[in-house]
Design an enzyme around this catalytic site. Structure first.
Site, short mmCIF file in Angstrom:
data_model
loop_
_atom_site.label_atom_id
_atom_site.label_comp_id
_atom_site.label_asym_id
_atom_site.label_seq_id
_atom_site.Cartn_x
_atom_site.Cartn_y
_atom_site.Cartn_z
N ASP A 22 0.76 -1.14 -0.06
CA ASP A 22 -0.03 -0.11 -0.05
C ASP A 22 0.80 1.31 -0.21
O ASP A 22 2.04 1.50 0.55
CB ASP A 22 -0.86 0.03 1.48
CG ASP A 22 -2.21 1.02 1.13
OD1 ASP A 22 -2.16 1.52 -0.10
OD2 ASP A 22 -2.53 1.19 2.17
N GLY A 23 0.32 2.39 -0.89
CA GLY A 23 0.82 3.68 -0.47
C GLY A 23 1.64 3.97 -1.74
O GLY A 23 2.40 5.17 -2.12
N ASN A 24 1.53 3.36 -2.95
CA ASN A 24 2.04 3.62 -4.28
C ASN A 24 1.42 5.23 -4.59
O ASN A 24 2.20 6.08 -5.04
CB ASN A 24 1.63 2.73 -5.29
CG ASN A 24 2.67 1.56 -5.03
OD1 ASN A 24 3.46 1.43 -4.48
ND2 ASN A 24 1.81 0.43 -5.65
N GLY A 25 0.16 5.29 -4.60
CA GLY A 25 -0.41 6.53 -4.98
C GLY A 25 0.11 7.87 -4.16
O GLY A 25 0.28 8.79 -4.75
N TRP A 27 2.63 8.06 -2.54
CA TRP A 27 4.19 8.22 -2.60
C TRP A 27 4.29 9.19 -4.16
O TRP A 27 5.09 10.08 -4.03
CB TRP A 27 4.93 6.94 -2.96
CG TRP A 27 6.28 6.85 -2.94
CD1 TRP A 27 7.19 6.82 -2.05
CD2 TRP A 27 6.86 6.82 -4.26
NE1 TRP A 27 8.55 6.87 -2.77
CE2 TRP A 27 8.48 7.13 -4.06
CE3 TRP A 27 6.59 7.12 -5.73
CZ2 TRP A 27 9.15 7.01 -5.02
CZ3 TRP A 27 7.54 6.98 -6.56
CH2 TRP A 27 8.92 7.12 -6.27
N ARG A 35 -0.49 9.01 -9.92
CA ARG A 35 -0.55 7.84 -9.27
C ARG A 35 0.08 6.69 -9.82
O ARG A 35 0.62 5.86 -9.16
CB ARG A 35 -1.97 7.49 -8.75
CG ARG A 35 -2.85 8.38 -7.78
CD ARG A 35 -4.15 7.98 -7.39
NE ARG A 35 -4.26 6.76 -7.06
CZ ARG A 35 -4.29 6.40 -5.89
NH1 ARG A 35 -3.84 7.36 -4.88
NH2 ARG A 35 -4.18 5.07 -5.37
N HIS A 39 2.70 3.46 -8.74
CA HIS A 39 2.44 2.06 -9.12
C HIS A 39 3.71 1.51 -9.94
O HIS A 39 4.24 0.21 -9.68
CB HIS A 39 1.19 1.76 -9.85
CG HIS A 39 0.17 2.05 -9.30
ND1 HIS A 39 -0.26 1.84 -7.81
CD2 HIS A 39 -0.88 3.01 -9.27
CE1 HIS A 39 -1.53 2.05 -7.43
NE2 HIS A 39 -1.88 2.88 -8.29
N ASN A 70 -10.61 -2.87 -5.98
CA ASN A 70 -9.91 -1.75 -6.79
C ASN A 70 -10.55 -1.24 -8.23
O ASN A 70 -10.07 -0.21 -8.53
CB ASN A 70 -8.45 -2.17 -7.06
CG ASN A 70 -7.61 -2.23 -5.90
OD1 ASN A 70 -6.62 -2.87 -5.76
ND2 ASN A 70 -7.90 -1.34 -4.86
N ARG A 190 1.49 -4.98 5.99
CA ARG A 190 1.22 -3.88 5.30
C ARG A 190 1.84 -2.57 5.51
O ARG A 190 2.22 -2.22 6.51
CB ARG A 190 -0.59 -3.74 5.76
CG ARG A 190 -1.17 -2.54 5.14
CD ARG A 190 -2.40 -2.15 5.37
NE ARG A 190 -3.15 -1.53 4.30
CZ ARG A 190 -4.64 -1.40 3.66
NH1 ARG A 190 -4.99 -2.43 4.06
NH2 ARG A 190 -4.63 -0.56 3.00
#
Length: 244
Positions: A22-25, A27, A35, A39, A70, A190
């Site tokens: 989690d957290g790609n967007g 970041w 976003r 990814h 998603n 996570r």
């Protein structure tokens, strides 16, 4: 190839680690980028963590790539993710084969486009004889959906007379799950600071240890992975019993 990490002192470490990436967007947005940029950065991080597994004694790695929920994201982001998955398989297939990684996919693949399904099938077949790290990628996956699909197959066997109702128990149902050939995860991680499991491996993680960390997935390093594995090794796992 990244430098190997020593496995000394990790004999009681987790055999199977599952990760909610989690957290790609966030970041990407923190860097003023779209976003999908995050990814793509997250996909690169997968390779580093896969390579870190064997030296740490981790035999199985399961990663949450795309959930059944998603699909609610914007059409542009979903399309970009599907393109990324296709690119990842095409780009990494040879190196995964060469490095001995066995790849499997879990989830409702029939809900994915035909080209992606074909690539998934090809990668599974290509790496089927590999005996190194077992990488399982969850695509169009949801824990409740998995249990529902497993229950349908089980119910069909009961209706066909190949399974007796009295033989349905907690040992029977796992044989119908997508993960039927995998051991249950020992450790679930996570990233990104969120403390929820988001419908991931609900049945399989009943006795898993959990780590919720603040690091965003594109920043998650092999060193942080090692620390989590070492911390797991110090835990007293009693599975409902008490220590002697």
């Amino acid at each position: 190839m990244t430098e190997d990490l020593p496995a000394a002192g990790l004999r009681s470490g987790p055999r199977h680690v599952a990760i909610i990436m989690d957290g790609n967007g966030r970041w990407a947005q923190a860097r003023g980028r779209p976003r999908l940029f995050g990814h793509h950065a997250g996909a690169k991080r997968v390779k580093e963590i896969v390579r870190a597994c064997a030296p740490l004694g981790v035999e199985y790695l399961t990663i949450f790539g795309f959930s059944t929920e998603n699909w609610k994201r914007t059409q542009a982001e979903v399309a970009g993710l599907m393109s990324l998955f296709r690119q990842y398989i095409r780009k990494e297939a040879r190196s995964l084969k060469a490095e001995g990684v066995r790849v499997r996919f879990i989830g409702d693949r029939l809900g994915l486009d035909a080209k992606l399904q074909a690539l998934m099938d090809e990668l599974e077949e290509l790496t089927a004889e590999n005996t190194g790290v077992n990488l399982t990628i969850a695509l169009n996956y949801g824990g409740r959906d998995e249990v529902a699909r497993a229950t349908q197959r089980l119910a069909q066997d009961v209706a066909n007379g190949t399974l007796k109702p009295e033989n349905v128990n907690e040992e029977t149902l796992p044989k119908y799950l997508d993960t039927c050939v995998l051991p249950d995860p020992d450790l679930v991680v996570r990233t990104s600071g969120e403390a929820r499991i988001s419908n991931f491996l609900l049945w399989q993680s009943a006795y898993a240890e959990y780590e919720f960390i603040d690091t965003l997935w594109p920043d998650f390093s092999k060193e942080e992975f090692r620390k989590l594995v070492e911390a797991y090794s110090a835990r007293d796992r009693r599975f409902g019993a008490v220590s002697a």
